[in-house]
Design a protein around this motif. Structure first.
Motif, mmCIF file in Angstrom:
data_model
loop_
_atom_site.group_PDB
_atom_site.id
_atom_site.type_symbol
_atom_site.label_atom_id
_atom_site.label_comp_id
_atom_site.label_asym_id
_atom_site.label_seq_id
_atom_site.Cartn_x
_atom_site.Cartn_y
_atom_site.Cartn_z
ATOM 1 N N PHE A 197 0.853 -1.188 0.000
ATOM 2 C CA PHE A 197 0.000 0.000 0.000
ATOM 3 C C PHE A 197 0.885 1.233 0.000
ATOM 4 C CE2 PHE A 197 -3.384 2.658 2.227
ATOM 5 C CZ PHE A 197 -4.355 2.485 1.260
ATOM 6 N N TYR A 198 0.359 2.332 -0.539
ATOM 7 C CA TYR A 198 1.137 3.581 -0.557
ATOM 8 C C TYR A 198 0.894 4.349 0.743
ATOM 9 C CZ TYR A 198 2.649 2.487 -5.193
ATOM 10 O OH TYR A 198 3.266 1.855 -6.250
ATOM 11 N N LEU A 199 1.587 3.885 1.781
ATOM 12 C CA LEU A 199 1.437 4.508 3.094
ATOM 13 C C LEU A 199 1.849 5.972 3.052
ATOM 14 C CD1 LEU A 199 2.981 1.663 5.294
ATOM 15 C CD2 LEU A 199 0.569 2.222 4.988
ATOM 16 N N ASP A 200 2.818 6.265 2.173
ATOM 17 C CA ASP A 200 3.354 7.629 2.103
ATOM 18 C C ASP A 200 2.302 8.663 1.690
ATOM 19 O OD1 ASP A 200 3.150 6.566 -0.451
ATOM 20 O OD2 ASP A 200 5.183 7.081 -1.079
ATOM 21 N N GLN A 201 1.212 8.221 1.056
ATOM 22 C CA GLN A 201 0.192 9.157 0.582
ATOM 23 C C GLN A 201 -0.965 9.363 1.578
ATOM 24 O OE1 GLN A 201 0.537 11.155 -1.703
ATOM 25 N NE2 GLN A 201 1.111 10.315 -3.689
ATOM 26 N N ARG A 202 -0.810 8.846 2.789
ATOM 27 C CA ARG A 202 -1.914 8.914 3.763
ATOM 28 C C ARG A 202 -2.449 10.337 3.927
ATOM 29 N NH1 ARG A 202 0.883 7.935 7.913
ATOM 30 N NH2 ARG A 202 0.932 5.691 7.573
ATOM 31 N N ASP A 203 -1.558 11.292 4.195
ATOM 32 C CA ASP A 203 -2.006 12.672 4.443
ATOM 33 C C ASP A 203 -2.647 13.271 3.196
ATOM 34 O OD1 ASP A 203 -0.798 12.298 6.850
ATOM 35 O OD2 ASP A 203 0.811 13.761 6.545
ATOM 36 N N ASN A 204 -2.154 12.851 2.038
ATOM 37 C CA ASN A 204 -2.669 13.430 0.794
ATOM 38 C C ASN A 204 -4.014 12.825 0.398
ATOM 39 O OD1 ASN A 204 -0.397 15.097 0.671
ATOM 40 N ND2 ASN A 204 0.807 13.393 -0.157
ATOM 41 N N ARG A 205 -4.243 11.569 0.824
ATOM 42 C CA ARG A 205 -5.589 10.996 0.647
ATOM 43 C C ARG A 205 -6.576 11.787 1.507
ATOM 44 N NH1 ARG A 205 -2.679 6.052 -0.063
ATOM 45 N NH2 ARG A 205 -2.340 5.743 2.150
ATOM 46 N N ARG A 206 -6.142 12.068 2.725
ATOM 47 C CA ARG A 206 -6.972 12.840 3.652
ATOM 48 C C ARG A 206 -7.272 14.228 3.076
ATOM 49 N NH1 ARG A 206 -9.603 12.720 8.656
ATOM 50 N NH2 ARG A 206 -9.037 14.452 9.976
ATOM 51 N N LEU A 207 -6.212 14.850 2.538
ATOM 52 C CA LEU A 207 -6.361 16.181 1.941
ATOM 53 C C LEU A 207 -7.375 16.143 0.791
ATOM 54 C CD1 LEU A 207 -5.431 19.155 1.472
ATOM 55 C CD2 LEU A 207 -3.627 18.238 0.013
ATOM 56 N N THR A 208 -7.323 15.078 0.011
ATOM 57 C CA THR A 208 -8.255 14.930 -1.113
ATOM 58 C C THR A 208 -9.694 14.939 -0.598
ATOM 59 O OG1 THR A 208 -6.616 13.694 -2.350
ATOM 60 C CG2 THR A 208 -8.898 13.403 -3.034
ATOM 61 N N GLY A 209 -9.923 14.205 0.463
ATOM 62 C CA GLY A 209 -11.255 14.192 1.080
ATOM 63 C C GLY A 209 -11.647 15.598 1.543
ATOM 64 N N GLU A 210 -10.713 16.295 2.140
ATOM 65 C CA GLU A 210 -11.011 17.648 2.637
ATOM 66 C C GLU A 210 -11.307 18.603 1.478
ATOM 67 O OE1 GLU A 210 -8.205 17.202 6.603
ATOM 68 O OE2 GLU A 210 -7.531 18.484 4.966
ATOM 69 N N LEU A 211 -10.577 18.442 0.378
ATOM 70 C CA LEU A 211 -10.808 19.313 -0.782
ATOM 71 C C LEU A 211 -12.210 19.081 -1.350
ATOM 72 C CD1 LEU A 211 -7.341 19.010 -2.561
ATOM 73 C CD2 LEU A 211 -8.280 21.077 -1.516
ATOM 74 N N VAL A 212 -12.601 17.807 -1.370
ATOM 75 C CA VAL A 212 -13.945 17.475 -1.865
ATOM 76 C C VAL A 212 -15.004 18.112 -0.966
ATOM 77 C CG1 VAL A 212 -15.601 15.573 -2.120
ATOM 78 C CG2 VAL A 212 -13.287 15.361 -3.079
ATOM 79 N N ALA A 213 -14.839 17.938 0.339
ATOM 80 C CA ALA A 213 -15.830 18.473 1.278
ATOM 81 C C ALA A 213 -15.901 19.999 1.177
ATOM 82 C CB ALA A 213 -15.481 18.034 2.698
#
Ligand code: SAH
Length: 420
Positions: free
Chosen positions: A204-220
């Motif tokens: 898994f791309y653990l390194d992208q954890r914060d950026n996955r979260r950011l993506t969710g925040e951008l959507v919201a």
């Protein structure tokens, strides 16, 4: 363990070690005494005999020695290794509150060059890519199990990398139980299945954890600001990380593109796991899906370079685009070619981006510097003939720290652009 060898450097070659850079290249070595074996503990000394570091000797590697410590009073023994692992694990403890998948050891950044340890729920997945950590393997595994209270260890070392270090092929179960086909993890409230046996990296791309979260925040944020659910395009989606984060945060539709059918199959499983149907009902006409789970998901097995052109031909446009390609440059010689590929996909994505939309663009090639990457993406913005703000520079999460003295450890870089 006492040093059984000494690596004496050529005059002037002590400078990088004096600045605490942890690698000794073959060209810097004047002589080696004591006939140390692969991975043996050596003292590295300047040409005048001054102590510089304790290191692991690697006779066949271009990196001839990797430093454990710059402190002469350190005793590099089982206790030292156990202490380093304890510190590394403790450094990530807070992350346990938000995820069950964490990089516990990140090589040089944790004073353990060549060792990567990722935890996926009850399984530790290791990569042993240097002679020093390979020589200490049993001891490190014992210490790791005791530091984490986790008894299952699986080896996902890269065979090619090990060969380059003069190490035999390894892999498979090292301790405890074999991992199941898919290990389920939870990150920021979302569930993902991870194929730790065959997936990329350790699964898994653990390194992208914060950026996955950011993506969710951008959507919201988009939904709040515009009163409609954004259309999202996720390129190089692998097992769906960014897509699921976007869909669960209220995206209206998510088109995910990857050339791997296996990765897409797991992405669909992951979507279902999070209550996102395989082809959930389309959002209403105004695109007001809004509610998590209502997103229209489309999984597309295709080449991103071609797909970006096809989407443009179809007149598609998006409010949020993620570009997270594989490593285009594995070394310095490939940088020019990689730059062209990065430019191509960024231009393709920018041409699909709505006014006010966001592009999250990444590069995981360490040979491509942050400065160069920004220049490439800026070139794509100019060629697209649009205006963009640089809203943020992005990097890997806190469990992948970069040592100031070892910039090579920083490979993941990202830019968040907003189209004006
Ligand atoms: N964004 C992902 C990780 C991407 S890894 C995540 O966060 O989990 C890179 C992915 O690109 C891999 O899944 C690989 O299958 C895919 N890939 C590589 N070259 C491709 C291409 N030319 N077109 C489409 N997908 C590609």
């Amino acid at each position: 363990m006492s040093a059984i060898g000494t690596v004496l450097l050529k005059p002037g070659k002590e400078r990088s070690l004096a600045r605490r850079h942890p690698w000794v290249y073959a060209g810097a070595v004047n002589s080696v005494t004591g006939a140390p074996g692969n991975g043996a503990l050596v003292a590295v000394r300047a040409s005048d005999g001054r102590f510089l570091a304790w290191a692991a000797y690697s006779p066949v590697s271009a990196i001839r020695a990797r430093c454990w410590s710059f402190d002469e009073s350190d005793q590099i023994n089982a206790d030292w290794f156990a202490a380093k692992l304890d510190v590394a694990v403790a450094r990530r403890r807070q992350l346990q509150e938000i995820t069950s998948a964490v990089r516990l050891v990140y090589g040089e950044a944790d004073s353990l060059p060549g060792l990567v340890v990722d935890r996926y729920a009850d399984f530790l997945v290791v990569q042993v890519h240097a002679a020093g950590v390979d020589a200490q393997r049993e001891l490190l595994l014992d210490a790791l199990c005791s530091a984490t209270a986790c008894q299952n260890v699986f080896d996902r070392s890269d065979a090619a990398l090990r060969t380059r270090e003069g190490l035999g092929e390894r892999g498979g179960v090292l301790r405890g139980a074999a991992p199941p086909e898919q290990v389920q993890i939870r990150e920021h409230g979302l569930e993902y299945r991870v194929d730790v046996r065959r997936g990329h990296k350790t699964g898994f791309y653990l390194d992208q954890r914060d950026n996955r979260r950011l993506t969710g925040e951008l959507v919201a944020t988009f939904v709040r600001r515009h009163g409609r659910a954004p259309r999202v395009l996720n390129c190089f989606c692998y097992t769906g990380g960014f897509s699921i984060a976007a869909a669960c945060a209220g995206a209206g539709s998510v088109i995910s593109v990857d050339s791997s059918a296996d990765a897409l199959a797991l992405a669909r499983t992951n979507a279902a796991l999070n209550g996102l149907g395989p082809q959930t009902a389309a959002p209403d006409e105004r695109g007001l899906a809004g509610a998590p789970g209502r997103a229209q998901l489309q999984w597309c097995c295709a080449d991103v370079f071609e797909q970006l052109r096809a989407l443009r031909d179809q007149g598609e446009c998006f409010d949020l685009i993620v570009l997270d390609p594989p490593k285009f440059a594995t070394n310095q010689h490939q940088v020019d070619r990689a730059a062209r590929a990065y430019k191509d996909i960024n231009l393709g994505a920018l041409r699909l981006l709505e006014h006010g939309g966001a592009l999250l663009s990444f590069s995981c090639s360490s040979a491509v510097t942050v400065e160069l990457f920004q220049k490439i993406v800026a070139g794509a913005v100019i060629d697209a003939g649009i205006g963009c703000y640089l809203r943020a520079r992005l990097a890997a999460g806190a469990d992948h720290p970069t040592l100031m003295t070892h910039p090579e450890g920083e490979y993941l870089k990202g830019l968040l652009l907003e189209r004006i």
